[in-house]
Design an enzyme around this catalytic site. Structure first.
Site, PDB file in Angstrom:
ATOM      1  N   ARG A  20      26.949  10.682  36.600  1.00  0.00           N
ATOM      2  CA  ARG A  20      26.302  11.971  36.881  1.00  0.00           C
ATOM      3  C   ARG A  20      27.382  13.016  37.144  1.00  0.00           C
ATOM      4  NH1 ARG A  20      22.625  11.502  41.881  1.00  0.00           N
ATOM      5  NH2 ARG A  20      21.482  10.185  40.405  1.00  0.00           N
TER       6      ARG A  20
ATOM      7  N   HIS B 181      27.375   8.369  41.895  1.00  0.00           N
ATOM      8  CA  HIS B 181      27.189   8.417  40.442  1.00  0.00           C
ATOM      9  C   HIS B 181      28.320   9.203  39.773  1.00  0.00           C
ATOM     10  CE1 HIS B 181      23.135   6.717  39.733  1.00  0.00           C
ATOM     11  NE2 HIS B 181      22.847   7.170  40.937  1.00  0.00           N
TER      12      HIS B 181
ATOM     13  N   ASP C 279      21.291   3.544  38.210  1.00  0.00           N
ATOM     14  CA  ASP C 279      19.896   3.464  38.647  1.00  0.00           C
ATOM     15  C   ASP C 279      19.127   2.761  37.539  1.00  0.00           C
ATOM     16  OD1 ASP C 279      20.501   4.953  40.906  1.00  0.00           O
ATOM     17  OD2 ASP C 279      19.837   6.851  40.032  1.00  0.00           O
TER      18      ASP C 279
ATOM     19  N   GLU D 257      16.746   2.910  48.368  1.00  0.00           N
ATOM     20  CA  GLU D 257      16.312   2.959  46.969  1.00  0.00           C
ATOM     21  C   GLU D 257      16.493   1.591  46.319  1.00  0.00           C
ATOM     22  OE1 GLU D 257      17.602   7.620  46.082  1.00  0.00           O
ATOM     23  OE2 GLU D 257      18.755   5.959  45.218  1.00  0.00           O
TER      24      GLU D 257
ATOM     25  N   HIS E 236      19.076   1.564  42.992  1.00  0.00           N
ATOM     26  CA  HIS E 236      20.421   2.148  43.052  1.00  0.00           C
ATOM     27  C   HIS E 236      21.471   1.100  43.423  1.00  0.00           C
ATOM     28  CE1 HIS E 236      23.202   5.582  44.286  1.00  0.00           C
ATOM     29  NE2 HIS E 236      23.761   4.535  44.876  1.00  0.00           N
TER      30      HIS E 236
END
Length: 229
Positions: free
Chosen positions: A92, A137, A144, A202, A205
């Site tokens: 990301r 990320h 993910d 999460e 993740h």
């Protein structure tokens, strides 16, 4: 979407010094796992912001070479069990995280609240650490993902959807069925046994424990240059 916190200003000088644009250590995950399923949510408008996120110019998953190799091993193990990997997000860009932060300032933008944070107010997402100033990320070795059942062609039921902000997405949440909980633990075991660490809020993740760039954050777009091999 859990983004690890970092003390101080979001663009503090020490953080700026750790941002690089070099993509030479990254690979296209599909080159390592040809049957990988990708639903890159931040390239689409179906995400908690409601629009394509900065830095996502192509809908493909990029990872560091080391993380991709580990994911290839995980994919093979999942295949033997009757599953395929489905990726929602991988590398990301830092620009994407900045986009999230700017969205947080726009208090009137609540268009995706019913789908992604129905039980929380927008400011709660920051106060509870779901959104913060830096993301693992952006170091390139976090993914993910979920599992897809090869018999049915459907996602495995994990009890909550990807990027749902709330306790229902916490891996240890017990307000789901026994089967849903077992599915979460199956994914967790696959990842942990292959060198990835989970987080507590999460189920989807995971970050490579021995990530090659633990102190470096990358700022290059996910573009045709990287995604068309």
């Amino acid at each position: 979407m859990k983004i690890e916190t970092h003390e101080g200003n979001t663009m503090a000088d020490d953080f700026k010094d750790r941002i690089v644009k070099d993509s030479s250590g990254f690979v296209l995950l599909a080159d390592y796992i040809p049957d990988i399923i990708q639903e890159i949510r931040y390239y689409s408008t179906y995400n908690f912001v409601g629009e394509r996120i900065d830095g996502y110019e192509m809908p493909c998953a990029l990872l560091t070479r080391e993380a991709a190799r580990a994911m290839k091993k995980i994919s093979k193990q999942a295949n033997v069990m009757g599953y395929r990997l489905k990726i929602f997000d991988a590398y990301r860009p830092v620009s994407a995280v900045k986009h999230f932060l700017l969205w947080g300032i726009e208090d009137l933008d609540l268009r995706m609240k019913p789908f992604f944070y129905p039980e929380l107010e927008k400011q709660d997402l920051f106060e509870r650490g779901y959104i913060a100033s830096q993301s693992s990320h952006s170091r390139g070795s976090t993914v993910d993902l979920t599992l897809l059942d090869m018999k049915t062609g459907m996602e495995v039921d994990m009890g909550s959807s990807f990027d749902f902000f709330g306790e229902a997405s916490h891996p240890a949440y017990k307000g789901i069925t026994e089967t849903q909980y077992e599915n979460r633990m199956m994914l967790r075991k696959l990842m942990v046994n292959n060198g990835f660490a989970p987080i507590d809020c999460e189920w989807w993740h995971f970050t490579m424990i021995d990530e090659p760039y633990p102190d470096t954050y990358f700022e290059f777009p996910i573009s045709k240059e990287h995604c068309l091999s």
